[in-house]
Design a protein around this motif. Sequence first.
Motif, PDB file in Angstrom:
ATOM      1  N   PHE A 170       4.651   7.669 -14.132  1.00 39.23           N
ATOM      2  CA  PHE A 170       4.200   8.991 -14.563  1.00 39.23           C
ATOM      3  C   PHE A 170       3.348   9.624 -13.476  1.00 39.23           C
ATOM      4  CE2 PHE A 170       4.959   6.418 -18.241  1.00 39.23           C
ATOM      5  CZ  PHE A 170       5.530   7.282 -19.170  1.00 39.23           C
ATOM      6  N   GLU A 171       3.339  10.973 -13.492  1.00 42.36           N
ATOM      7  CA  GLU A 171       2.451  11.710 -12.606  1.00 42.36           C
ATOM      8  C   GLU A 171       1.682  12.717 -13.440  1.00 42.36           C
ATOM      9  OE1 GLU A 171       4.707  13.791  -9.637  1.00 42.36           O
ATOM     10  OE2 GLU A 171       5.928  14.829 -11.098  1.00 42.36           O
ATOM     11  N   MET A 172       0.499  13.057 -12.969  1.00 46.75           N
ATOM     12  CA  MET A 172      -0.368  13.977 -13.683  1.00 46.75           C
ATOM     13  C   MET A 172       0.258  15.367 -13.756  1.00 46.75           C
ATOM     14  SD  MET A 172      -3.407  14.132 -15.152  1.00 46.75           S
ATOM     15  CE  MET A 172      -4.332  12.784 -14.463  1.00 46.75           C
ATOM     16  N   VAL A 173       0.131  15.984 -14.908  1.00 47.77           N
ATOM     17  CA  VAL A 173       0.574  17.357 -15.089  1.00 47.77           C
ATOM     18  C   VAL A 173      -0.616  18.266 -14.767  1.00 47.77           C
ATOM     19  CG1 VAL A 173       1.375  19.064 -16.768  1.00 47.77           C
ATOM     20  CG2 VAL A 173       2.221  16.710 -16.866  1.00 47.77           C
ATOM     21  N   ASN A 174      -0.413  19.220 -13.870  1.00 49.62           N
ATOM     22  CA  ASN A 174      -1.473  20.150 -13.532  1.00 49.62           C
ATOM     23  C   ASN A 174      -1.545  21.211 -14.626  1.00 49.62           C
ATOM     24  OD1 ASN A 174      -3.257  21.963 -12.478  1.00 49.62           O
ATOM     25  ND2 ASN A 174      -2.196  22.242 -10.539  1.00 49.62           N
TER      26      ASN A 174
END
Length: 99
Positions: free
Chosen positions: A92-96
């Motif tokens: 997963f990657e952070m959602v801005n």
Amino acid sequence: MILEAVMLQVKPGMEKEYESAFIEASTIISSMKGYISHELQRCLEVKGKYLLIVNWETLEDHTVGFRQSKEYLEWKKRLHHFYDPFPVVEHFEMVNLNN
């Protein structure tokens, strides 16, 4: 930063042995390039269920640097025999949220 999340199901009766083995194996993953941090959470509702969270600098640090290393072979040897079924690894990657 990339978050690796893995839901683990440990074979019945092997939980304490698994936790000890995981503590020892943690030195392997924490020595890898791109490793930031990790934690292992024990589920309160389901016996033998754990959540592993590992933070990596990049996806490739995990998928190539770690998973294709000799250190990963040792990680597998120490931990993979505890799992049933074998876990699915997701990234997963952070959602801005600040448009």
